[in-house]
Design a protein around this motif. Structure first.
Motif, PDB file in Angstrom:
ATOM      1  N   MET A 155       0.832  -1.259  -0.138  1.00  0.00           N
ATOM      2  CA  MET A 155       0.134  -0.096  -0.027  1.00  0.00           C
ATOM      3  C   MET A 155       0.700   1.200   0.070  1.00  0.00           C
ATOM      4  SD  MET A 155      -2.867  -0.981  -0.447  1.00  0.00           S
ATOM      5  CE  MET A 155      -3.967  -2.238  -0.223  1.00  0.00           C
ATOM      6  N   VAL A 156       2.105   1.238   0.633  1.00  0.00           N
ATOM      7  CA  VAL A 156       2.996   2.368   0.596  1.00  0.00           C
ATOM      8  C   VAL A 156       3.504   2.609  -0.965  1.00  0.00           C
ATOM      9  CG1 VAL A 156       5.174   3.395   1.709  1.00  0.00           C
ATOM     10  CG2 VAL A 156       3.496   2.177   3.218  1.00  0.00           C
ATOM     11  N   PHE A 157       3.717   1.446  -1.465  1.00  0.00           N
ATOM     12  CA  PHE A 157       4.368   1.466  -2.754  1.00  0.00           C
ATOM     13  C   PHE A 157       3.257   1.960  -3.617  1.00  0.00           C
ATOM     14  CE2 PHE A 157       5.114  -1.601  -6.528  1.00  0.00           C
ATOM     15  CZ  PHE A 157       5.901  -0.497  -7.386  1.00  0.00           C
ATOM     16  N   PHE A 158       2.077   1.577  -3.490  1.00  0.00           N
ATOM     17  CA  PHE A 158       0.768   2.164  -4.159  1.00  0.00           C
ATOM     18  C   PHE A 158       0.665   3.534  -4.142  1.00  0.00           C
ATOM     19  CE2 PHE A 158      -3.895   3.210  -4.200  1.00  0.00           C
ATOM     20  CZ  PHE A 158      -4.048   2.949  -5.236  1.00  0.00           C
ATOM     21  N   LEU A 159       0.892   4.221  -2.855  1.00  0.00           N
ATOM     22  CA  LEU A 159       0.818   5.519  -2.838  1.00  0.00           C
ATOM     23  C   LEU A 159       1.937   6.195  -3.304  1.00  0.00           C
ATOM     24  CD1 LEU A 159       0.206   8.327  -1.293  1.00  0.00           C
ATOM     25  CD2 LEU A 159       1.130   7.420   0.604  1.00  0.00           C
ATOM     26  N   ILE A 160       3.358   5.859  -3.424  1.00  0.00           N
ATOM     27  CA  ILE A 160       4.337   6.357  -3.942  1.00  0.00           C
ATOM     28  C   ILE A 160       4.130   6.461  -5.491  1.00  0.00           C
ATOM     29  CG2 ILE A 160       6.634   6.095  -4.682  1.00  0.00           C
ATOM     30  CD1 ILE A 160       7.017   4.653  -1.779  1.00  0.00           C
ATOM     31  N   VAL A 161       3.255   5.193  -6.036  1.00  0.00           N
ATOM     32  CA  VAL A 161       3.048   5.301  -7.615  1.00  0.00           C
ATOM     33  C   VAL A 161       2.108   6.300  -7.927  1.00  0.00           C
ATOM     34  CG1 VAL A 161       2.463   3.891  -9.441  1.00  0.00           C
ATOM     35  CG2 VAL A 161       3.902   2.844  -7.939  1.00  0.00           C
ATOM     36  N   VAL A 162       0.987   6.233  -6.996  1.00  0.00           N
ATOM     37  CA  VAL A 162      -0.098   7.231  -7.300  1.00  0.00           C
ATOM     38  C   VAL A 162       0.572   9.004  -7.245  1.00  0.00           C
ATOM     39  CG1 VAL A 162      -2.194   8.514  -6.290  1.00  0.00           C
ATOM     40  CG2 VAL A 162      -1.945   5.839  -6.197  1.00  0.00           C
ATOM     41  N   ILE A 163       1.380   9.169  -6.721  1.00  0.00           N
ATOM     42  CA  ILE A 163       2.031  10.579  -6.428  1.00  0.00           C
ATOM     43  C   ILE A 163       2.638  10.791  -7.710  1.00  0.00           C
ATOM     44  CG2 ILE A 163       3.512  11.984  -5.059  1.00  0.00           C
ATOM     45  CD1 ILE A 163       2.567  10.533  -2.670  1.00  0.00           C
ATOM     46  N   TYR A 164       3.600   9.739  -8.005  1.00  0.00           N
ATOM     47  CA  TYR A 164       4.455   9.931  -9.271  1.00  0.00           C
ATOM     48  C   TYR A 164       3.733  10.060 -10.607  1.00  0.00           C
ATOM     49  CZ  TYR A 164       7.650   8.123 -12.786  1.00  0.00           C
ATOM     50  OH  TYR A 164       8.389   7.909 -14.175  1.00  0.00           O
ATOM     51  N   LYS A 165       2.554   9.105 -10.607  1.00  0.00           N
ATOM     52  CA  LYS A 165       1.613   9.049 -11.981  1.00  0.00           C
ATOM     53  C   LYS A 165       0.807  10.380 -12.124  1.00  0.00           C
ATOM     54  CE  LYS A 165       2.474   5.540 -13.827  1.00  0.00           C
ATOM     55  NZ  LYS A 165       3.141   5.558 -15.059  1.00  0.00           N
ATOM     56  N   LYS A 166       0.770  11.158 -10.724  1.00  0.00           N
ATOM     57  CA  LYS A 166       0.156  12.510 -10.978  1.00  0.00           C
ATOM     58  C   LYS A 166       0.763  13.314 -11.752  1.00  0.00           C
ATOM     59  CE  LYS A 166      -1.617  16.434 -10.388  1.00  0.00           C
ATOM     60  NZ  LYS A 166      -1.545  16.944 -11.478  1.00  0.00           N
ATOM     61  N   PHE A 167       2.163  13.214 -11.928  1.00  0.00           N
ATOM     62  CA  PHE A 167       2.757  14.193 -12.810  1.00  0.00           C
ATOM     63  C   PHE A 167       3.094  13.751 -14.149  1.00  0.00           C
ATOM     64  CE2 PHE A 167       3.716  14.888  -8.224  1.00  0.00           C
ATOM     65  CZ  PHE A 167       3.454  16.349  -8.057  1.00  0.00           C
ATOM     66  N   GLN A 168       2.777  12.587 -14.430  1.00  0.00           N
ATOM     67  CA  GLN A 168       3.065  11.735 -15.788  1.00  0.00           C
ATOM     68  C   GLN A 168       1.740  11.905 -16.508  1.00  0.00           C
ATOM     69  OE1 GLN A 168       4.586   8.010 -15.522  1.00  0.00           O
ATOM     70  NE2 GLN A 168       6.369   8.583 -16.562  1.00  0.00           N
ATOM     71  N   ILE A 169       0.549  11.659 -15.961  1.00  0.00           N
ATOM     72  CA  ILE A 169      -0.589  11.511 -16.512  1.00  0.00           C
ATOM     73  C   ILE A 169      -1.252  12.956 -16.767  1.00  0.00           C
ATOM     74  CG2 ILE A 169      -2.968  10.207 -16.650  1.00  0.00           C
ATOM     75  CD1 ILE A 169      -1.582   8.046 -15.050  1.00  0.00           C
ATOM     76  N   PRO A 170      -1.781  13.282 -18.057  1.00  0.00           N
ATOM     77  CA  PRO A 170      -2.145  14.520 -18.358  1.00  0.00           C
ATOM     78  C   PRO A 170      -3.592  14.230 -18.046  1.00  0.00           C
ATOM     79  CG  PRO A 170      -1.812  13.247 -20.247  1.00  0.00           C
ATOM     80  CD  PRO A 170      -1.289  12.521 -19.247  1.00  0.00           C
ATOM     81  N   LEU A 267      -9.551   2.865  -7.270  1.00  0.00           N
ATOM     82  CA  LEU A 267      -8.666   3.958  -7.747  1.00  0.00           C
ATOM     83  C   LEU A 267      -7.624   3.173  -8.746  1.00  0.00           C
ATOM     84  CD1 LEU A 267      -7.374   6.716  -8.052  1.00  0.00           C
ATOM     85  CD2 LEU A 267      -6.051   6.365  -6.124  1.00  0.00           C
ATOM     86  N   LEU A 268      -7.294   1.982  -8.322  1.00  0.00           N
ATOM     87  CA  LEU A 268      -6.166   1.300  -9.218  1.00  0.00           C
ATOM     88  C   LEU A 268      -6.552   0.867 -10.509  1.00  0.00           C
ATOM     89  CD1 LEU A 268      -3.397  -0.007  -8.895  1.00  0.00           C
ATOM     90  CD2 LEU A 268      -4.535  -1.961  -7.700  1.00  0.00           C
ATOM     91  N   HIS A 269      -8.042   0.754 -10.470  1.00  0.00           N
ATOM     92  CA  HIS A 269      -8.759   0.226 -11.801  1.00  0.00           C
ATOM     93  C   HIS A 269      -8.573   1.215 -12.931  1.00  0.00           C
ATOM     94  CE1 HIS A 269     -10.753  -2.762 -13.856  1.00  0.00           C
ATOM     95  NE2 HIS A 269     -11.738  -2.044 -14.204  1.00  0.00           N
ATOM     96  N   LYS A 270      -8.274   2.538 -12.528  1.00  0.00           N
ATOM     97  CA  LYS A 270      -8.167   3.573 -13.615  1.00  0.00           C
ATOM     98  C   LYS A 270      -6.894   3.641 -14.313  1.00  0.00           C
ATOM     99  CE  LYS A 270     -10.428   6.773 -14.594  1.00  0.00           C
ATOM    100  NZ  LYS A 270     -11.348   6.946 -15.840  1.00  0.00           N
ATOM    101  N   LEU A 280       1.830  -2.317 -13.910  1.00  0.00           N
ATOM    102  CA  LEU A 280       1.739  -3.707 -13.668  1.00  0.00           C
ATOM    103  C   LEU A 280       2.265  -4.311 -12.233  1.00  0.00           C
ATOM    104  CD1 LEU A 280       0.992  -6.449 -15.157  1.00  0.00           C
ATOM    105  CD2 LEU A 280       3.558  -6.615 -15.825  1.00  0.00           C
ATOM    106  N   THR A 281       3.525  -3.868 -11.817  1.00  0.00           N
ATOM    107  CA  THR A 281       4.089  -4.308 -10.644  1.00  0.00           C
ATOM    108  C   THR A 281       3.377  -3.907  -9.600  1.00  0.00           C
ATOM    109  OG1 THR A 281       6.071  -3.801 -11.703  1.00  0.00           O
ATOM    110  CG2 THR A 281       6.192  -4.160  -9.291  1.00  0.00           C
ATOM    111  N   VAL A 282       2.522  -2.703  -9.758  1.00  0.00           N
ATOM    112  CA  VAL A 282       1.840  -2.473  -8.241  1.00  0.00           C
ATOM    113  C   VAL A 282       0.517  -3.028  -8.252  1.00  0.00           C
ATOM    114  CG1 VAL A 282       0.243  -0.274  -9.263  1.00  0.00           C
ATOM    115  CG2 VAL A 282       1.539  -0.115  -6.957  1.00  0.00           C
ATOM    116  N   ARG A 283      -0.094  -3.412  -9.588  1.00  0.00           N
ATOM    117  CA  ARG A 283      -1.108  -4.289  -9.380  1.00  0.00           C
ATOM    118  C   ARG A 283      -1.061  -5.355  -8.972  1.00  0.00           C
ATOM    119  NH1 ARG A 283      -3.609  -2.066 -14.563  1.00  0.00           N
ATOM    120  NH2 ARG A 283      -5.789  -1.346 -13.732  1.00  0.00           N
ATOM    121  N   LEU A 284       0.084  -6.336  -9.372  1.00  0.00           N
ATOM    122  CA  LEU A 284       0.571  -7.615  -8.944  1.00  0.00           C
ATOM    123  C   LEU A 284       0.733  -7.447  -7.456  1.00  0.00           C
ATOM    124  CD1 LEU A 284       2.602  -8.701 -12.147  1.00  0.00           C
ATOM    125  CD2 LEU A 284       0.248  -9.599 -11.322  1.00  0.00           C
ATOM    126  N   ALA A 285       1.400  -6.675  -6.941  1.00  0.00           N
ATOM    127  CA  ALA A 285       1.838  -6.662  -5.481  1.00  0.00           C
ATOM    128  C   ALA A 285       0.379  -6.384  -4.660  1.00  0.00           C
ATOM    129  CB  ALA A 285       2.762  -5.473  -5.274  1.00  0.00           C
TER     130      ALA A 285
END
Length: 413
Positions: A155-170, A267-270, A280-285
């Motif tokens: 879940m901590v990994f998931f949070l880090i990815v959510v923050i990172y993706k905010k700056f990647q996804i328009p 949220l993960l489904h989006k 994919l890694t965060v999904r599998l984890a």
């Protein structure tokens, strides 16, 4: 170690629904609700610890039995079992939603590809009876306690990815459809809203309440605390709740600022895993973490059921039959419930409300009945109980009303 254990008891699939709750309340209203539920949960644990100290009980069901007799024992069993069943349903829902995407990615298939082996409903049944059933049939699940650390890390990994993706996804504006009025502009769609009220706002409070319930785990953690004292356990709960408050708020705000009004109750489904190894890694984890957590919750529900039926002596035949029946019922619910917001809604307004508001305050008021010195605290506890009853009276009809008005195809799952 106790802070870690309690944080893990709080943390669960509720984190995936918080961005959806925020999208339907707005940033300011969500922050007010999240702060309120955090503070109220801390207060309810304080009441629970006082009750435990007064009675000497370290088991929630036994505490209920000592204070309210058999009725108290049944009510607490019902609330904790419903909470754990709701958590199991939401975990299997993650498998149903996420596993097909992960398999399609690994096979190099398009997201639109459909076959029986990438049908979420079929995969839930395969995972349940291929992995979860054998684990649930074991006599004890001591070693599976180690998965809780892995689950929290995911879940901590998931949070880090959510923050990172905010700056990647328009910000993506969907095609105009029935849910978006023709005069909605791109700027409107990609502007954060601070206060929002709509038909889905009713799910916000139950979802937040669901995300904070850890009350069945408080007394076992308290009983194992070194140099045990009420003050020390209160400090453990304060630190745990503050840590989860920060984590929940960051996940919700960054998830919302990535997808705005298009966010879903999972949220993960989006996030699209097409050509994205990180997603994919965060999904599998998360999938592995929830699959391994289901037997731990299942074990608690089944042992409470046997305790209630006074069938504590191990019987292999009964053990297998009860396990299979419960898993079949849980699978049918996962297959037929349209979305995770329904699970969060129902469990949030029933068992989460009972465990956070109604039970701790009722137990406290009953235990301190004869104690004249606790007048002020009793008034606060009575107000707390009133708040829980009010929450039920308002939320339950609204959730039922929303079901009646909205079609099951709302979520796009």
């Amino acid at each position: 170690m106790s802070v870690f254990n309690l944080s893990n008891a709080i943390m669960g699939s509720g984190i995936l629904g918080l961005a959806f709750a925020l999208a339907n309340t707005g940033i300011l209203l969500f922050l007010v609700l999240l702060t309120s539920v955090t503070l109220l949960s801390i207060y309810s644990i304080n009441l629970l610890l006082i009750c435990s100290k007064e009675t000497g009980c370290m088991v929630y069901e036994k505490l209920g039995e000592q204070v309210f007799g058999t009725t108290g024992k049944f009510v607490i069993f019902g609330a904790t079992s419903l909470q754990n069943t709701g958590a199991m349903l939401s975990y299997l829902f993650i498998v149903k939603n996420e596993l097909p995407s992960a398999i399609k990615f690994l096979m190099g298939k398009e997201e639109t590809f459909s076959a029986w082996y990438v049908d979420g409903r079929v995969l839930v049944v395969i995972v349940t009876f291929g992995i979860i059933l054998p684990l649930c049939l074991l006599k004890n699940l001591g070693y599976l306690g180690y998965t809780s650390g892995f689950s929290l890390s995911c879940m901590v990994f998931f949070l880090i990815v959510v923050i990172y993706k905010k700056f990647q996804i328009p910000c993506i504006v969907p095609e105009l459809n029935s849910t978006i009025s023709a005069n909605s502009t791109n700027a409107d769609m990609c502007t954060p809203k601070y206060v929002t009220i709509n038909s889905k706002t009713v799910y916000a409070l139950p979802t937040i309440a669901f995300a904070f319930v850890c009350h069945p785990s408080v007394l076992p953690i308290y009983s194992e605390l070194k140099d045990r004292s009420q003050k020390k356990m209160q400090m453990v709960s304060n630190i745990s709740f503050f840590a989860m408050f920060v984590m929940y708020f960051l996940t919700a705000i960054f998830g919302y600022l990535t997808f705005y009004d298009n966010v879903q109750s999972d949220l993960l489904h989006k996030y699209q895993s097409k050509d994205d190894i990180l997603i994919l890694t965060v999904r599998l984890a998360v999938i592995v973490a929830v699959i391994l957590t289901v037997p731990v919750l299942f074990f608690t529900v089944r042992s409470s059921l046997f305790e209630l039926a006074k069938k504590t002596k191990f019987n292999l035949c009964r053990h297998i039959v009860v396990t299979c029946i419960l898993l079949v019922v849980i699978n049918l619910l996962v297959i037929f419930i349209p979305s995770m917001k329904d699970i969060f809604g129902v469990v949030g307004v029933t068992s989460a409300n009972m465990l956070i508001f109604i039970l701790p305050s009722s137990l406290y008021l009953k235990i301190t009945d004869q104690d004249g010195d606790k007048g002020t605290q009793r008034i606060w506890a009575a107000l707390f109980l009133g708040l829980g009853v009010l929450f039920s009276l308002v939320s339950i009809p609204l959730v039922i009303y929303d079901w009646a008005c909205s079609s099951s195809g709302d979520e796009g799952h």
